[in-house]
Design an enzyme around this catalytic site. Structure first.
Site, PDB file in Angstrom:
ATOM      1  N   CYS A 273       0.832  -1.203   0.000  1.00 19.04           N
ATOM      2  CA  CYS A 273       0.000   0.000   0.000  1.00 19.04           C
ATOM      3  C   CYS A 273       0.867   1.254   0.000  1.00 19.04           C
ATOM      4  O   CYS A 273       1.507   1.555  -1.000  1.00 19.04           O
ATOM      5  CB  CYS A 273      -0.961  -0.044   1.196  1.00 19.04           C
ATOM      6  SG  CYS A 273      -2.363   1.094   1.025  1.00 19.04           S
ATOM      7  N   HIS A 365      -3.517  -5.082   0.204  1.00 22.83           N
ATOM      8  CA  HIS A 365      -3.270  -5.616   1.542  1.00 22.83           C
ATOM      9  C   HIS A 365      -3.298  -7.146   1.513  1.00 22.83           C
ATOM     10  O   HIS A 365      -4.371  -7.737   1.581  1.00 22.83           O
ATOM     11  CB  HIS A 365      -4.335  -5.111   2.519  1.00 22.83           C
ATOM     12  CG  HIS A 365      -4.257  -3.655   2.822  1.00 22.83           C
ATOM     13  ND1 HIS A 365      -4.156  -3.158   4.101  1.00 22.83           N
ATOM     14  CD2 HIS A 365      -4.249  -2.566   2.011  1.00 22.83           C
ATOM     15  CE1 HIS A 365      -4.093  -1.834   4.069  1.00 22.83           C
ATOM     16  NE2 HIS A 365      -4.155  -1.463   2.795  1.00 22.83           N
ATOM     17  N   GLU A 367      -2.608  -9.201   3.796  1.00 16.47           N
ATOM     18  CA  GLU A 367      -3.094  -9.794   5.052  1.00 16.47           C
ATOM     19  C   GLU A 367      -4.608  -9.932   5.029  1.00 16.47           C
ATOM     20  O   GLU A 367      -5.178 -10.758   5.758  1.00 16.47           O
ATOM     21  CB  GLU A 367      -2.642  -8.961   6.245  1.00 16.47           C
ATOM     22  CG  GLU A 367      -3.517  -7.796   6.608  1.00 16.47           C
ATOM     23  CD  GLU A 367      -3.479  -6.657   5.597  1.00 16.47           C
ATOM     24  OE1 GLU A 367      -4.460  -5.897   5.527  1.00 16.47           O
ATOM     25  OE2 GLU A 367      -2.478  -6.516   4.870  1.00 16.47           O
TER      26      GLU A 367
END
Length: 405
Positions: A273, A365, A367
């Site tokens: 990001c 992202h 995750e």
């Protein structure tokens, strides 16, 4: 014998406020609704997030600092909130806009209602407006400064409210890293057998990111955003990671300089990001502000190497300017670079890969909290890079990663 289900926690919420509130955009557009959360006045950049789930992860994502977030999903708050799903220490959004808050919290993991958290943390919100109309307006006119006014501030005149909005700071040129970063360094220990260590520059890092790194056998040294390259190199870590975060990458020159120095020192790098935008600037590329950004957990991205489409979780209003069709030379002298991923919605650069350095990044992202897990393999790719740096790559793990990368 059937296994008993966990008890469901059900409670009614005091969200049917009758007090009025208004959302005011900088072009003078006004949306009158009901007060939600704390009462008062808040200013920020109006943006929309398209996720159908994960409102708590959205609210506690530091990348949303300085922004008034509108949820396009019409019904918010159904499952309440809990301590486990917090992605950071607090709610970061400047304000919150929903169409219909849930009147009932019903989930066995709920510890409180969303309204409880908004009130406790002083987050001014608004409900009961046509969020589809606001979203379409932002998509057409672009993200813009805005304000929510309730309580006594609702009584201000239209012109007074608009003047306050216009006096607010625009996101372009704004540096917010110091507001969201940790004050003191700390370490998240490796889970299981230790493989190596990584320094994480906290520009607004999420808890799930740190957990994913630690789960791969890495001691994770989380550092405040003001550290120097000498501080990072002095730790003797195996790699450097730049996290997500809010603000304009053009206003983060010191982080770019830090990254350039560590890249010249040969330290492997992975950024996500904001960390993707900062790698772009470190390589000598420009960044620019998107009209309304990418925010949500359903953003399609093409991996150029495999031809696979990944559904990704994203939250960014700025992007890197680079050619997506061929490799090119880094203007800052870091060798050849390629765009590894790009958006299928608007061809925005979604990943960079350095061909002559151990460095790569993505604009989304991996995750994915909350969100899809299509890109989780990128943490394995980072681990392979660290192992290769040691000269002890695990062949079985490397083969698995090659299938995914």
């Amino acid at each position: 014998m059937r296994r008993a289900r966990p008890a469901r926690t059900t409670r009614r919420c005091d969200v049917l406020a009758t007090e009025p509130a208004v959302l005011v955009l900088e072009d003078g557009t006004r949306y009158v609704g009901r007060a939600y959360g704390a009462r008062g006045r808040t200013l920020g950049e109006a943006v929309f997030a398209t996720g159908m789930t994960g409102y708590q992860e959205t609210l506690t994502d530091p990348s949303y600092a300085g922004q008034i977030v509108l949820q396009t999903a019409p019904h918010i708050g159904n499952t309440g909130t809990n301590d486990e799903d917090m992605e950071s220490r607090q709610i970061w959004v400047a304000g919150y806009v929903v169409r219909e808050p849930s009147r009932v919290v019903s989930n066995f993991r709920a510890q409180r209602s969303l309204d409880d958290d908004l009130v406790a943390q002083g987050v001014v919100g608004i409900s009961g407006i046509d969020t589809r109309a606001v979203t379409r307006h932002i998509r057409s006119a672009g993200a813009m400064r805005s304000g929510i006014f309730s309580g006594e501030d609702f009584g201000l005149s239209d012109s007074e409210q608009l003047d306050l909005v216009l006096a607010g700071a625009p996101m372009k040129g704004r540096n917010l890293s110091a507001e969201v970063s940790t004050v003191e360094p700390y370490t998240v220990p490796a889970v299981g057998e230790k493989v190596g260590s990584v320094a994480v520059l906290d520009l607004g890092v999420k808890k799930s990111t740190l957990e994913n790194l630690a789960a791969r056998g890495l001691d994770v040294h989380v550092l405040p955003q003001q550290v120097s390259a000498q501080d990072v190199l002095g730790l003797g870590v195996d790699a450097l990671f730049f996290s997500n975060g809010p603000g304009d990458p053009q206003a983060s020159g010191k982080h770019v300089a830090l990254l350039q120095e560590t890249l010249r020192a040969g330290l492997p790098y992975f950024g996500i990001c904001f960390g993707n935008q900062l790698l772009g600037r470190a390589l000598g590329l420009d960044t620019y502000k998107l009209p309304f950004g990418h925010r949500g957990i359903n953003q399609p991205v093409l991996d150029k190497r495999t031809g696979r489409v990944e559904i990704t979780a994203q939250n960014h209003g700025f992007a890197v300017k680079a050619p997506i069709d061929a490799s090119f030379d880094s203007p800052a002298g870091f060798g050849r670079v390629e765009v590894s991923h790009f958006s299928l919605n608007d061809q925005v650069v979604e990943g960079l890969n350095c061909l002559d350095l151990n460095a790569f990044s993505v604009q989304y992202h991996p995750e994915a909290a909350a969100g899809p897990h299509d890109a989780n393999y990128l943490f394995d790719r980072f681990l392979d890079m660290i192992r290769a740096q040691h000269g002890a790559a695990d062949p079985s793990n490397s083969n698995n990663s090659q299938e995914n990368v």
